[in-house]
Motif scaffolding. Sequence first.
Motif, PDB file in Angstrom:
ATOM      1  N   UNK A 652       0.707  -1.692   0.108  1.00  0.00           N
ATOM      2  CA  UNK A 652       0.269   0.024  -0.049  1.00  0.00           C
ATOM      3  C   UNK A 652       0.587   1.132  -0.103  1.00  0.00           C
ATOM      4  N   UNK A 653       0.223   2.331  -0.573  1.00  0.00           N
ATOM      5  CA  UNK A 653       1.321   3.826  -0.360  1.00  0.00           C
ATOM      6  C   UNK A 653       0.530   4.096  -0.903  1.00  0.00           C
ATOM      7  N   UNK A 654       0.479   5.912  -0.271  1.00  0.00           N
ATOM      8  CA  UNK A 654      -0.354   7.147   0.180  1.00  0.00           C
ATOM      9  C   UNK A 654       0.415   8.543  -0.509  1.00  0.00           C
ATOM     10  N   UNK A 655      -0.326   9.712  -0.924  1.00  0.00           N
ATOM     11  CA  UNK A 655      -0.353  10.918  -1.460  1.00  0.00           C
ATOM     12  C   UNK A 655      -0.794  11.411  -1.189  1.00  0.00           C
ATOM     13  N   UNK A 656      -0.605  13.091  -1.243  1.00  0.00           N
ATOM     14  CA  UNK A 656      -1.005  14.112  -1.629  1.00  0.00           C
ATOM     15  C   UNK A 656      -0.448  15.321  -1.914  1.00  0.00           C
ATOM     16  N   UNK A 657      -1.553  15.753  -2.917  1.00  0.00           N
ATOM     17  CA  UNK A 657      -0.722  17.168  -3.473  1.00  0.00           C
ATOM     18  C   UNK A 657      -1.706  18.255  -3.263  1.00  0.00           C
ATOM     19  N   UNK A 658      -1.004  19.360  -3.005  1.00  0.00           N
ATOM     20  CA  UNK A 658      -1.942  21.135  -2.220  1.00  0.00           C
ATOM     21  C   UNK A 658      -1.426  21.832  -3.587  1.00  0.00           C
ATOM     22  N   UNK A 659      -1.973  22.350  -3.981  1.00  0.00           N
ATOM     23  CA  UNK A 659      -2.329  23.936  -5.016  1.00  0.00           C
ATOM     24  C   UNK A 659      -1.973  24.579  -4.383  1.00  0.00           C
ATOM     25  N   UNK A 660      -1.054  25.584  -4.637  1.00  0.00           N
ATOM     26  CA  UNK A 660      -1.466  27.041  -4.126  1.00  0.00           C
ATOM     27  C   UNK A 660      -0.402  28.120  -4.720  1.00  0.00           C
ATOM     28  N   UNK A 661      -0.469  29.616  -4.821  1.00  0.00           N
ATOM     29  CA  UNK A 661      -0.084  30.353  -5.748  1.00  0.00           C
ATOM     30  C   UNK A 661       1.118  30.845  -4.295  1.00  0.00           C
ATOM     31  N   UNK A 662       2.172  30.610  -4.995  1.00  0.00           N
ATOM     32  CA  UNK A 662       3.241  31.866  -4.479  1.00  0.00           C
ATOM     33  C   UNK A 662       4.325  32.355  -5.200  1.00  0.00           C
ATOM     34  N   UNK A 663       3.804  33.378  -4.742  1.00  0.00           N
ATOM     35  CA  UNK A 663       4.992  34.260  -5.945  1.00  0.00           C
ATOM     36  C   UNK A 663       4.312  34.906  -7.022  1.00  0.00           C
ATOM     37  N   UNK A 664       3.113  34.781  -6.822  1.00  0.00           N
ATOM     38  CA  UNK A 664       2.617  34.796  -8.882  1.00  0.00           C
ATOM     39  C   UNK A 664       2.951  34.025  -9.096  1.00  0.00           C
ATOM     40  N   UNK A 667       1.700  26.604  -8.206  1.00  0.00           N
ATOM     41  CA  UNK A 667       2.838  25.718  -7.477  1.00  0.00           C
ATOM     42  C   UNK A 667       1.913  24.620  -7.195  1.00  0.00           C
ATOM     43  N   UNK A 668       2.567  23.627  -7.620  1.00  0.00           N
ATOM     44  CA  UNK A 668       2.289  22.295  -6.693  1.00  0.00           C
ATOM     45  C   UNK A 668       3.104  21.422  -5.877  1.00  0.00           C
ATOM     46  N   UNK A 669       2.766  20.967  -4.532  1.00  0.00           N
ATOM     47  CA  UNK A 669       3.671  20.220  -3.908  1.00  0.00           C
ATOM     48  C   UNK A 669       3.133  19.568  -3.458  1.00  0.00           C
ATOM     49  N   UNK A 670       4.275  17.743  -4.024  1.00  0.00           N
ATOM     50  CA  UNK A 670       3.682  16.549  -3.733  1.00  0.00           C
ATOM     51  C   UNK A 670       4.496  15.854  -2.858  1.00  0.00           C
ATOM     52  N   UNK A 671       3.115  14.685  -2.272  1.00  0.00           N
ATOM     53  CA  UNK A 671       4.551  14.082  -1.463  1.00  0.00           C
ATOM     54  C   UNK A 671       3.334  12.742  -1.587  1.00  0.00           C
ATOM     55  N   UNK A 672       4.978  12.238  -1.598  1.00  0.00           N
ATOM     56  CA  UNK A 672       4.480  10.290  -1.819  1.00  0.00           C
ATOM     57  C   UNK A 672       4.963   9.273  -0.985  1.00  0.00           C
ATOM     58  N   UNK A 673       4.324   8.286  -0.387  1.00  0.00           N
ATOM     59  CA  UNK A 673       4.845   7.453   0.603  1.00  0.00           C
ATOM     60  C   UNK A 673       4.985   5.803  -0.294  1.00  0.00           C
ATOM     61  N   UNK A 674       5.642   5.180  -0.103  1.00  0.00           N
ATOM     62  CA  UNK A 674       5.243   3.551  -1.170  1.00  0.00           C
ATOM     63  C   UNK A 674       6.017   3.062  -0.357  1.00  0.00           C
ATOM     64  N   UNK A 675       4.820   1.428  -0.253  1.00  0.00           N
ATOM     65  CA  UNK A 675       4.749   0.672   0.915  1.00  0.00           C
ATOM     66  C   UNK A 675       4.922   1.307   1.924  1.00  0.00           C
ATOM     67  N   UNK A 676       3.739   1.555   2.626  1.00  0.00           N
ATOM     68  CA  UNK A 676       3.793   2.381   3.611  1.00  0.00           C
ATOM     69  C   UNK A 676       3.844   1.706   4.719  1.00  0.00           C
ATOM     70  N   UNK A 677       3.874   0.451   5.118  1.00  0.00           N
ATOM     71  CA  UNK A 677       3.879  -0.709   6.210  1.00  0.00           C
ATOM     72  C   UNK A 677       5.019  -1.266   6.069  1.00  0.00           C
ATOM     73  N   UNK A 678       6.228  -1.006   5.394  1.00  0.00           N
ATOM     74  CA  UNK A 678       7.390  -1.584   4.941  1.00  0.00           C
ATOM     75  C   UNK A 678       7.410  -3.225   5.473  1.00  0.00           C
TER      76      UNK A 678
END
Length: 709
Positions: A652-664, A667-678
């Motif tokens: 299993x894996x999980x991810x998140x993304x956040x769209x923001x406007x920075x400095x005009x 910008x999309x910030x993304x994070x992912x964790x694969x094989x979440x349970x190791x």
Amino acid sequence: MTFTLKHPVLACAIVQAFVVTPAAVAQDAIPSVVVTSSKWIALDRASVGGFAETQLLDAPASITSIGQGQMQDLSIRSVSDASRYDASIGDAYNAIGYAEQFSVRGFTLDNATSYRKDMIAISGDTQIPLENKERIEVLRGLAGLQAGVAAPGGMLNFVTKRPTNAPLRSATVEVRERGTVYGAVDLGGRFADRRFGYRVNAAAEDLKSYVRGADGKRQFISAAFDWQMSPDALFQIDVDHQHKEQVTAPGYQLLRNEVLPTGISAKTLLNDQPWTRPVDTDSSNLGLRFEYRISDTWTATVNANKHWFKRDDFTAFPYGCSNEGDGYYPGYCSNGDYDVYDFQSTGERKTPWGAQAMLQGRFDTGAVRHALTIGSAYAERHDSFGEYVYDYVGSSNIWQNQIVPPVDSSRVTGPVMERRATEERSLFVQDILTLSPAWTLHAGVRYVQLKLDALEEIDQARVKSKDSFALPNVALVYAPAPDWRVYGSISHGLQYGGIAPMETVNQNTVLSPSRSKQFEFGVKRNVNEQLALSGAVFEITQGLEYTNAANIFVRAGEQTHRGVELSAQGRALPGLNYNLSLMALDTDQKDTGDASTEGKRVTNVPELRTAAWVEYVVPQVAGLKLDAQWQYSGNKVFDPANRVKVPGYHVAGFGASYLLRAGGLNTIIRARMDNAFDKFYWRDVTQSLGGYLLPGAPRTFRVSAQIDF
């Protein structure tokens, strides 16, 4: 931390040259589509199923198309990342730091013919870069009509990014576990003279693998241009180059060639010696395409691609056990000892190129409408390599690495010369006949001529052969409603014979080409942009190739794959997107003449594999999306005699993304964790090179930022 900057600097120079002010008002001659959403239903077209882009609903074949927007949203940087989302794709000696190699429908793809760039074969012997790819298309099943020679499981086609009509400026930076740093830019637009467009991509990576010590670096640059010569004539050219060097991570063999090793860490490097060097590869492409619209109903197209591949291969290679009894070959000792060999093969070269010309048109004969394609294709490939170094240097242990010195550091690869050349000429024709509003018949045939010129051993004469094949393909499609398709198809395929692997009695011997045959029945449904369903049942048969008990690589009997594929994609709720896929596969070996393999399962093929992905758009936080991904694979058999079963796994894996406007800037910030349970699992079980098991990645992390400016 050091980067090689020559390619990014070159990219910046190109970009600076292209900083132009586009005309304020101009009629766009070339349509452009930019995919910005991750919803899987967005990609409803592909070119891999025929001879032109076709709606997936209308193609009588099983096809997956993963686009640029999805690759960005899911942080897909390689085909290995993409394969997690399609249950029909598996690994096939996909070793870290080496070539990415896959199977489809349980058949290993051929590195020489099953990987395509804009439908022209390229070498699959290294990681295929995705920075300049608009989408990855996966054809599941035979591709004899579409491609001629290709593995029976299907093929992967990489569609090149083309110039955009609107200015495009995008940069991505990413960091991963253990300090991997990745950066890429994507730049596109049109010149002041709107007939001319450009697309430039560049990337660099400093690789710190989760396998400790399997580190390296990669640089990539590409450029694509088009010229609308007239309203009816379009010329396109693209060029790319990638350099990659990384220490490879070999797999594990069975203890005493009969027991799975336990207590293994996926982070352990069996190639951990002071004299270990990275595998060094360079790959380049030059692609051309010309399209001319003869009339409103007829079009002529010519396209070609030249590929260059170079590799210097180095490995402290683990194989066999000489420290116990009479030894085990293959296999490791009971206590985990294994023999270490100094393997070197420098100066390897592979230079495939291909060209294709087509005439396509539409016309009517009475009440029947025709969509006709007539064409010819030519492809050749030249492989050059020398006699490799393969010296026994000592032994180490899978749980406790032992340092061993090389026997002779002056040993080098023998003279590099052309050892294998293939030539493929083909003529093809396909007619899509619309018999009525509900019934469509797809009928086509490809006639292929093959030539082989091979030098199997230096002290032997060259082996030359000529073969010819006719590959028919017939499919009948029924549309009970505008958003439903039901189809049945019969197709024939063709593949080159396998090459006897190292350490077999007949190593380097090339088996003759062989046919494959497929029956498929499928159902598809698209409901607006909310739902896409597809299902297929199929049977594929081809000759069985394996290393027998006498250590001879042979083709004996047949392997048959009978399976069911199901997929569902779309939007369940206004903020909930999903992609689900399943493949159930029954395989057997028959008519082998060998009681130990007769009727047994095919190696490295699970009976059930599933993949699921869901994405939730959080309404309370503008710009925030969360997603989860899950894979399941059933058990596999390790060897043709089915003596050892390798357990299945859930990841299993999980991810998140956040769209923001920075400095005009967006910008999309993304994070992912694969094989979440190791979870530890064996992701890849291959008979290549004597049979190896490759662990799946442990828990891994990545964070990225995409900036559009």
